[in-house]
Motif scaffolding. Structure first.
Motif, PDB file in Angstrom:
ATOM      1  N   GLY A  55       0.583  74.858  17.560  1.00  0.00           N
ATOM      2  CA  GLY A  55       1.925  75.306  17.228  1.00  0.00           C
ATOM      3  C   GLY A  55       3.012  74.414  17.796  1.00  0.00           C
ATOM      4  N   LEU A  56       2.623  73.470  18.640  1.00  0.00           N
ATOM      5  CA  LEU A  56       3.605  72.622  19.314  1.00  0.00           C
ATOM      6  C   LEU A  56       3.489  71.148  18.950  1.00  0.00           C
ATOM      7  CD1 LEU A  56       3.234  74.174  22.895  1.00  0.00           C
ATOM      8  CD2 LEU A  56       5.068  74.628  21.255  1.00  0.00           C
ATOM      9  N   ILE A  57       2.306  70.731  18.519  1.00  0.00           N
ATOM     10  CA  ILE A  57       2.039  69.312  18.299  1.00  0.00           C
ATOM     11  C   ILE A  57       1.554  69.086  16.877  1.00  0.00           C
ATOM     12  CG2 ILE A  57       0.629  67.346  19.029  1.00  0.00           C
ATOM     13  CD1 ILE A  57       0.396  68.738  21.765  1.00  0.00           C
ATOM     14  N   GLU A  58       2.085  68.079  16.228  1.00  0.00           N
ATOM     15  CA  GLU A  58       1.662  67.726  14.880  1.00  0.00           C
ATOM     16  C   GLU A  58       0.406  66.854  14.935  1.00  0.00           C
ATOM     17  OE1 GLU A  58       2.873  68.659  12.000  1.00  0.00           O
ATOM     18  OE2 GLU A  58       4.548  69.816  12.794  1.00  0.00           O
ATOM     19  N   VAL A  59      -0.527  67.141  14.041  1.00  0.00           N
ATOM     20  CA  VAL A  59      -1.736  66.319  13.955  1.00  0.00           C
ATOM     21  C   VAL A  59      -1.370  64.858  13.713  1.00  0.00           C
ATOM     22  CG1 VAL A  59      -3.785  65.832  12.551  1.00  0.00           C
ATOM     23  CG2 VAL A  59      -3.252  68.186  13.207  1.00  0.00           C
ATOM     24  N   ASP A  60      -0.358  64.625  12.883  1.00  0.00           N
ATOM     25  CA  ASP A  60       0.031  63.247  12.579  1.00  0.00           C
ATOM     26  C   ASP A  60       0.547  62.503  13.807  1.00  0.00           C
ATOM     27  OD1 ASP A  60      -0.760  63.044   9.991  1.00  0.00           O
ATOM     28  OD2 ASP A  60       1.178  63.518   9.113  1.00  0.00           O
ATOM     29  N   ASP A  61       1.142  63.225  14.759  1.00  0.00           N
ATOM     30  CA  ASP A  61       1.584  62.566  15.992  1.00  0.00           C
ATOM     31  C   ASP A  61       0.380  62.053  16.783  1.00  0.00           C
ATOM     32  OD1 ASP A  61       4.206  63.098  15.370  1.00  0.00           O
ATOM     33  OD2 ASP A  61       4.322  64.911  16.593  1.00  0.00           O
ATOM     34  N   ILE A  62      -0.684  62.857  16.821  1.00  0.00           N
ATOM     35  CA  ILE A  62      -1.903  62.432  17.512  1.00  0.00           C
ATOM     36  C   ILE A  62      -2.547  61.269  16.758  1.00  0.00           C
ATOM     37  CG2 ILE A  62      -4.156  63.153  18.378  1.00  0.00           C
ATOM     38  CD1 ILE A  62      -1.855  64.525  19.776  1.00  0.00           C
ATOM     39  N   LEU A  63      -2.521  61.334  15.427  1.00  0.00           N
ATOM     40  CA  LEU A  63      -3.068  60.241  14.624  1.00  0.00           C
ATOM     41  C   LEU A  63      -2.334  58.931  14.895  1.00  0.00           C
ATOM     42  CD1 LEU A  63      -3.670  61.970  11.162  1.00  0.00           C
ATOM     43  CD2 LEU A  63      -5.408  60.805  12.531  1.00  0.00           C
ATOM     44  N   GLN A  64      -1.018  58.992  14.950  1.00  0.00           N
ATOM     45  CA  GLN A  64      -0.235  57.778  15.185  1.00  0.00           C
ATOM     46  C   GLN A  64      -0.535  57.181  16.555  1.00  0.00           C
ATOM     47  OE1 GLN A  64       1.267  56.021  13.136  1.00  0.00           O
ATOM     48  NE2 GLN A  64       2.847  57.013  11.929  1.00  0.00           N
ATOM     49  N   GLU A  65      -0.613  58.042  17.567  1.00  0.00           N
ATOM     50  CA  GLU A  65      -0.906  57.542  18.912  1.00  0.00           C
ATOM     51  C   GLU A  65      -2.321  56.975  18.981  1.00  0.00           C
ATOM     52  OE1 GLU A  65      -0.423  56.479  22.859  1.00  0.00           O
ATOM     53  OE2 GLU A  65       1.068  57.060  21.347  1.00  0.00           O
ATOM     54  N   THR A  66      -3.254  57.624  18.283  1.00  0.00           N
ATOM     55  CA  THR A  66      -4.626  57.114  18.228  1.00  0.00           C
ATOM     56  C   THR A  66      -4.652  55.736  17.574  1.00  0.00           C
ATOM     57  OG1 THR A  66      -5.533  59.363  18.100  1.00  0.00           O
ATOM     58  CG2 THR A  66      -6.951  57.561  17.351  1.00  0.00           C
ATOM     59  N   PHE A  67      -3.892  55.595  16.484  1.00  0.00           N
ATOM     60  CA  PHE A  67      -3.796  54.315  15.785  1.00  0.00           C
ATOM     61  C   PHE A  67      -3.279  53.224  16.719  1.00  0.00           C
ATOM     62  CE2 PHE A  67      -0.992  51.372  13.452  1.00  0.00           C
ATOM     63  CZ  PHE A  67      -1.885  50.814  12.554  1.00  0.00           C
ATOM     64  N   LEU A  68      -2.229  53.531  17.462  1.00  0.00           N
ATOM     65  CA  LEU A  68      -1.632  52.545  18.363  1.00  0.00           C
ATOM     66  C   LEU A  68      -2.599  52.138  19.471  1.00  0.00           C
ATOM     67  CD1 LEU A  68       1.944  54.060  18.607  1.00  0.00           C
ATOM     68  CD2 LEU A  68       1.406  51.767  17.786  1.00  0.00           C
ATOM     69  N   ARG A  69      -3.259  53.125  20.064  1.00  0.00           N
ATOM     70  CA  ARG A  69      -4.196  52.804  21.144  1.00  0.00           C
ATOM     71  C   ARG A  69      -5.381  52.003  20.627  1.00  0.00           C
ATOM     72  NH1 ARG A  69      -4.765  57.932  25.322  1.00  0.00           N
ATOM     73  NH2 ARG A  69      -2.527  58.429  25.484  1.00  0.00           N
ATOM     74  N   ALA A  70      -5.891  52.399  19.462  1.00  0.00           N
ATOM     75  CA  ALA A  70      -7.038  51.691  18.900  1.00  0.00           C
ATOM     76  C   ALA A  70      -6.672  50.248  18.566  1.00  0.00           C
ATOM     77  CB  ALA A  70      -7.544  52.417  17.654  1.00  0.00           C
ATOM     78  N   PHE A  71      -5.473  50.052  18.034  1.00  0.00           N
ATOM     79  CA  PHE A  71      -5.012  48.700  17.719  1.00  0.00           C
ATOM     80  C   PHE A  71      -4.929  47.860  18.991  1.00  0.00           C
ATOM     81  CE2 PHE A  71      -1.745  45.481  17.094  1.00  0.00           C
ATOM     82  CZ  PHE A  71      -2.080  44.945  15.857  1.00  0.00           C
TER      83      PHE A  71
END
Length: 207
Positions: A55-71
């Motif tokens: 209810g507080l965090i968007e899945v897409d926000d986690i996806l974006q951060e995952t993308f950045l870390r993986a890169f």
């Protein structure tokens, strides 16, 4: 958008070609490689979040951060077999969830820390994974929302076996060990779960 639950672990393997391109210096190949796993990873992230965090965090926000870390950490990845890249992404996303939960409610990061995508001041950063066209982005959001809704409608045991087999990509033997069932019972449970999910999606017109 491809149906995440209809896909088995990647065949042997188109991802390897993308990975080799990145290793040879084509960093722009990372975004389409990540996009290939976005839906499956989104489902995994959703069920990795607590009900409160959903209810507080968007899945897409986690996806974006995952993308950045993986890169950023791509040089640490070692290809082992088909499916290894997704499992690596899944571990990173789990770390992001843990960090997000730990820091949620604290002071937000400074804007300079968040400016890590490619820009004039950061020319070596990755292209945003959401640089797709608005229509494709909308289709992704809607498709993922409907898939999560359909999974939520399943009994717990059906949903769990689908997540383990079709999303995490575990073998039947690995799923059976995780669930504490025989391989035969696990295969039957998965068959019934997939059948029920298809019926649910067809009834809602989301198949």
């Amino acid at each position: 958008m491809k149906k995440a639950v209809e896909e088995r672990v990647e065949p042997a393997t188109s991802s390897f070609q993308w990975i080799e391109r990145i290793r040879q210096g084509d960093r722009e190949a990372f975004a389409p490689l990540f996009e290939k796993y976005r839906s499956r990873l989104g489902v995994l992230i959703y069920y990795g979040l607590s009900v409160q965090l959903r209810g507080l965090i968007e899945v897409d926000d986690i996806l974006q951060e995952t993308f950045l870390r993986a890169f950023k950490e791509f040089d640490q990845f070692t290809y082992q077999a088909p499916g290894s890249f997704f499992r690596w992404l899944a571990r990173i996303s789990n770390n992001v969830i843990v960090d997000t939960a730990r820091h949620h409610g604290r002071q937000k990061r400074q804007a300079a820390e968040l400016l890590r995508f490619r820009s004039e001041s950061n020319p070596e950063g990755p292209e945003p994974v959401d640089s797709m066209t608005p229509s494709r982005l909308l289709a992704h959001h809607e498709g993922l929302r409907r898939l999560l809704s359909d999974l939520d409608a399943l009994p717990d045991d059906y949903r769990r076996v689908i997540l383990l087999s079709r999303i995490e990509g575990l073998s039947t033997a690995e799923v059976a060990e995780t669930l504490g069932k025989t391989r035969e019972a696990t295969a039957l449970l998965l068959h019934r779960a997939i059948k029920k999910l298809r019926q649910t999606r067809e009834a809602r017109g989301s198949g």
